[in-house]
Design a protein around this motif. Structure first.
Motif, PDB file in Angstrom:
ATOM      1  N   PRO A 104     -47.645 -14.515  21.576  1.00 36.62           N
ATOM      2  CA  PRO A 104     -46.953 -15.772  21.250  1.00 36.62           C
ATOM      3  C   PRO A 104     -47.949 -16.929  21.330  1.00 36.62           C
ATOM      4  O   PRO A 104     -48.774 -16.995  22.228  1.00 36.62           O
ATOM      5  N   ALA A 105     -47.853 -17.833  20.370  1.00 38.55           N
ATOM      6  CA  ALA A 105     -48.747 -18.993  20.331  1.00 38.55           C
ATOM      7  C   ALA A 105     -47.919 -20.231  20.015  1.00 38.55           C
ATOM      8  O   ALA A 105     -47.290 -20.302  18.970  1.00 38.55           O
ATOM      9  N   TYR A 106     -47.908 -21.170  20.940  1.00 42.67           N
ATOM     10  CA  TYR A 106     -47.157 -22.407  20.744  1.00 42.67           C
ATOM     11  C   TYR A 106     -48.043 -23.575  21.130  1.00 42.67           C
ATOM     12  O   TYR A 106     -49.026 -23.431  21.838  1.00 42.67           O
ATOM     13  N   ASN A 107     -47.656 -24.736  20.674  1.00 43.10           N
ATOM     14  CA  ASN A 107     -48.478 -25.910  20.938  1.00 43.10           C
ATOM     15  C   ASN A 107     -47.609 -27.076  21.392  1.00 43.10           C
ATOM     16  O   ASN A 107     -46.399 -27.064  21.251  1.00 43.10           O
ATOM     17  N   SER A 108     -48.293 -28.030  21.958  1.00 44.75           N
ATOM     18  CA  SER A 108     -47.632 -29.268  22.354  1.00 44.75           C
ATOM     19  C   SER A 108     -48.704 -30.341  22.469  1.00 44.75           C
ATOM     20  O   SER A 108     -49.807 -30.085  22.957  1.00 44.75           O
ATOM     21  N   SER A 109     -48.372 -31.517  22.028  1.00 43.70           N
ATOM     22  CA  SER A 109     -49.318 -32.626  22.179  1.00 43.70           C
ATOM     23  C   SER A 109     -49.231 -33.236  23.574  1.00 43.70           C
ATOM     24  O   SER A 109     -50.096 -33.989  23.987  1.00 43.70           O
ATOM     25  N   ASN A 110     -48.179 -32.874  24.303  1.00 48.39           N
ATOM     26  CA  ASN A 110     -47.981 -33.396  25.652  1.00 48.39           C
ATOM     27  C   ASN A 110     -48.630 -32.433  26.652  1.00 48.39           C
ATOM     28  O   ASN A 110     -48.201 -31.290  26.797  1.00 48.39           O
ATOM     29  N   PRO A 111     -49.661 -32.873  27.388  1.00 46.07           N
ATOM     30  CA  PRO A 111     -50.341 -31.966  28.324  1.00 46.07           C
ATOM     31  C   PRO A 111     -49.467 -31.560  29.514  1.00 46.07           C
ATOM     32  O   PRO A 111     -49.737 -30.543  30.150  1.00 46.07           O
ATOM     33  N   ILE A 112     -48.418 -32.300  29.802  1.00 45.79           N
ATOM     34  CA  ILE A 112     -47.537 -31.935  30.912  1.00 45.79           C
ATOM     35  C   ILE A 112     -46.694 -30.716  30.544  1.00 45.79           C
ATOM     36  O   ILE A 112     -46.383 -29.875  31.404  1.00 45.79           O
ATOM     37  N   SER A 134     -39.746   0.874  28.878  1.00 47.03           N
ATOM     38  CA  SER A 134     -38.541   1.575  29.309  1.00 47.03           C
ATOM     39  C   SER A 134     -37.871   2.342  28.176  1.00 47.03           C
ATOM     40  O   SER A 134     -37.123   3.280  28.423  1.00 47.03           O
ATOM     41  N   THR A 135     -38.155   2.001  26.929  1.00 40.25           N
ATOM     42  CA  THR A 135     -37.496   2.641  25.799  1.00 40.25           C
ATOM     43  C   THR A 135     -38.266   3.841  25.269  1.00 40.25           C
ATOM     44  O   THR A 135     -37.692   4.897  25.019  1.00 40.25           O
ATOM     45  N   PHE A 136     -39.559   3.700  25.112  1.00 40.68           N
ATOM     46  CA  PHE A 136     -40.354   4.741  24.473  1.00 40.68           C
ATOM     47  C   PHE A 136     -41.074   5.579  25.517  1.00 40.68           C
ATOM     48  O   PHE A 136     -41.555   5.063  26.514  1.00 40.68           O
ATOM     49  N   LYS A 137     -41.169   6.881  25.251  1.00 42.38           N
ATOM     50  CA  LYS A 137     -41.759   7.804  26.219  1.00 42.38           C
ATOM     51  C   LYS A 137     -43.253   7.602  26.388  1.00 42.38           C
ATOM     52  O   LYS A 137     -43.770   7.653  27.483  1.00 42.38           O
ATOM     53  N   ASN A 138     -43.947   7.409  25.267  1.00 43.31           N
ATOM     54  CA  ASN A 138     -45.387   7.170  25.379  1.00 43.31           C
ATOM     55  C   ASN A 138     -45.799   6.031  24.458  1.00 43.31           C
ATOM     56  O   ASN A 138     -45.381   5.947  23.311  1.00 43.31           O
ATOM     57  N   VAL A 139     -46.609   5.154  25.000  1.00 43.93           N
ATOM     58  CA  VAL A 139     -47.174   4.037  24.246  1.00 43.93           C
ATOM     59  C   VAL A 139     -48.684   4.141  24.407  1.00 43.93           C
ATOM     60  O   VAL A 139     -49.202   4.067  25.513  1.00 43.93           O
ATOM     61  N   SER A 140     -49.377   4.339  23.282  1.00 43.83           N
ATOM     62  CA  SER A 140     -50.814   4.611  23.355  1.00 43.83           C
ATOM     63  C   SER A 140     -51.654   3.368  23.602  1.00 43.83           C
ATOM     64  O   SER A 140     -52.556   3.376  24.417  1.00 43.83           O
ATOM     65  N   ASP A 141     -51.369   2.284  22.899  1.00 46.54           N
ATOM     66  CA  ASP A 141     -52.243   1.115  22.949  1.00 46.54           C
ATOM     67  C   ASP A 141     -51.374  -0.140  23.038  1.00 46.54           C
ATOM     68  O   ASP A 141     -50.605  -0.424  22.133  1.00 46.54           O
ATOM     69  N   GLU A 142     -51.505  -0.883  24.136  1.00 45.12           N
ATOM     70  CA  GLU A 142     -50.742  -2.115  24.322  1.00 45.12           C
ATOM     71  C   GLU A 142     -51.707  -3.285  24.476  1.00 45.12           C
ATOM     72  O   GLU A 142     -52.727  -3.162  25.152  1.00 45.12           O
ATOM     73  N   TYR A 143     -51.367  -4.400  23.861  1.00 44.10           N
ATOM     74  CA  TYR A 143     -52.181  -5.597  23.988  1.00 44.10           C
ATOM     75  C   TYR A 143     -51.252  -6.803  24.014  1.00 44.10           C
ATOM     76  O   TYR A 143     -50.478  -7.016  23.084  1.00 44.10           O
ATOM     77  N   TYR A 144     -51.320  -7.575  25.079  1.00 43.90           N
ATOM     78  CA  TYR A 144     -50.484  -8.758  25.242  1.00 43.90           C
ATOM     79  C   TYR A 144     -51.376  -9.945  25.581  1.00 43.90           C
ATOM     80  O   TYR A 144     -52.321  -9.815  26.347  1.00 43.90           O
ATOM     81  N   GLN A 145     -51.048 -11.100  25.022  1.00 41.10           N
ATOM     82  CA  GLN A 145     -51.832 -12.304  25.265  1.00 41.10           C
ATOM     83  C   GLN A 145     -50.960 -13.500  24.908  1.00 41.10           C
ATOM     84  O   GLN A 145     -50.015 -13.383  24.139  1.00 41.10           O
ATOM     85  N   ILE A 146     -51.264 -14.650  25.477  1.00 44.60           N
ATOM     86  CA  ILE A 146     -50.616 -15.891  25.037  1.00 44.60           C
ATOM     87  C   ILE A 146     -51.707 -16.841  24.565  1.00 44.60           C
ATOM     88  O   ILE A 146     -52.854 -16.767  25.019  1.00 44.60           O
ATOM     89  N   ILE A 147     -51.334 -17.705  23.637  1.00 45.02           N
ATOM     90  CA  ILE A 147     -52.274 -18.703  23.124  1.00 45.02           C
ATOM     91  C   ILE A 147     -51.583 -20.053  23.166  1.00 45.02           C
ATOM     92  O   ILE A 147     -50.480 -20.207  22.639  1.00 45.02           O
ATOM     93  N   LEU A 148     -52.198 -21.001  23.811  1.00 45.75           N
ATOM     94  CA  LEU A 148     -51.710 -22.379  23.818  1.00 45.75           C
ATOM     95  C   LEU A 148     -52.650 -23.194  22.940  1.00 45.75           C
ATOM     96  O   LEU A 148     -53.837 -23.315  23.222  1.00 45.75           O
ATOM     97  N   LEU A 149     -52.106 -23.724  21.859  1.00 45.06           N
ATOM     98  CA  LEU A 149     -52.915 -24.389  20.848  1.00 45.06           C
ATOM     99  C   LEU A 149     -52.670 -25.890  20.832  1.00 45.06           C
ATOM    100  O   LEU A 149     -51.637 -26.354  21.280  1.00 45.06           O
ATOM    101  N   GLN A 154     -48.292 -22.155  15.073  1.00 47.66           N
ATOM    102  CA  GLN A 154     -47.484 -21.662  16.191  1.00 47.66           C
ATOM    103  C   GLN A 154     -46.559 -20.564  15.694  1.00 47.66           C
ATOM    104  O   GLN A 154     -46.280 -20.453  14.517  1.00 47.66           O
ATOM    105  N   GLY A 155     -46.099 -19.745  16.604  1.00 48.52           N
ATOM    106  CA  GLY A 155     -45.217 -18.631  16.275  1.00 48.52           C
ATOM    107  C   GLY A 155     -45.596 -17.418  17.098  1.00 48.52           C
ATOM    108  O   GLY A 155     -46.302 -17.518  18.100  1.00 48.52           O
ATOM    109  N   ILE A 156     -45.113 -16.270  16.667  1.00 46.54           N
ATOM    110  CA  ILE A 156     -45.421 -15.029  17.366  1.00 46.54           C
ATOM    111  C   ILE A 156     -46.181 -14.119  16.420  1.00 46.54           C
ATOM    112  O   ILE A 156     -45.779 -13.895  15.290  1.00 46.54           O
ATOM    113  N   ASN A 157     -47.293 -13.616  16.905  1.00 45.39           N
ATOM    114  CA  ASN A 157     -48.111 -12.664  16.170  1.00 45.39           C
ATOM    115  C   ASN A 157     -47.854 -11.304  16.794  1.00 45.39           C
ATOM    116  O   ASN A 157     -48.082 -11.117  17.984  1.00 45.39           O
ATOM    117  N   PHE A 158     -47.352 -10.343  16.007  1.00 46.49           N
ATOM    118  CA  PHE A 158     -47.156  -9.019  16.585  1.00 46.49           C
ATOM    119  C   PHE A 158     -47.419  -7.920  15.575  1.00 46.49           C
ATOM    120  O   PHE A 158     -47.340  -8.115  14.365  1.00 46.49           O
TER     121      PHE A 158
END
Length: 192
Positions: A104-112, A134-149, A154-158
């Protein structure tokens, strides 16, 4: 006698090879691009469709129920979808996941607000990770990250790569034949 045995053995091997062909389904969403749905057989694109949202489509929408607000397990929420669409049932019950990427990548001009947006992004990532593990028996490759721009992207990249064999597809048809017939009888609706 020996010729018949060899012919039967060859036919048996060919049938097994056809039933065990891996069919890979890829669902890819980039920040500023529409959803891409691909089906690969032997790493060649067999089917590809770009799915965009059509606001004028008169199709049956998913009904949100009040009990979903207090539910922490996404499987309970998706249970209604599994009962109405065979392909969702097939994907959730009989496939194995080869690759998952959620950014997920979202932005804000407000630093707070930036730390709060970061926490919200990690909550989204942890909910997706919990659901997939919890749903799938085996997951070979997982990659999770957040981006603050600080720009307008902005949006979700998957990316989700799921694999199923023809044998599992046939087993799923036998297990849930009513939903399969209901899905096949529905008119072809276009999301474009």
């Amino acid at each position: 006698m020996e010729k018949y045995f060899i012919i039967i053995l060859i036919i048996f091997i060919i049938i097994n090879l056809i039933l065990l062909i891996p069919i890979q389904v890829r669902i890819i969403k980039r920040f500023d691009r529409p959803l891409l749905f691909r089906v690969h057989i032997f790493n060649h694109i067999f089917y590809q469709k770009i799915i965009t949202q059509n606001n004028n489509a008169k199709e049956k929408k998913f009904k949100f129920k009040l009990k979903y607000i207090f539910e922490t397990d996404l499987n309970v929420i998706l249970d209604d979808l599994k009962k109405t669409n065979f392909f969702i049932y097939l994907a959730l019950e009989h496939s194995s996941i080869n690759k998952v990427t959620v950014i997920p990548a979202y932005n804000s001009s407000n630093p707070i607000l930036m730390p709060y947006i970061g926490v919200a992004d990690w909550i989204i990532v942890s909910a997706v990770k919990k659901y997939i593990n919890s749903t799938f028996k085996n997951v070979s490759d997982e990659y999770y990250q957040i981006i603050l721009l600080k720009d307008d992207t902005q949006g979700i990249n998957f990316e989700i790569y799921a694999t199923i064999t023809l044998f599992k597809f046939i087993i799923a048809i036998f297990k849930n034949f009513k939903v399969f017939l209901k899905t096949i009888r529905k008119k072809e609706t276009s999301y474009e």
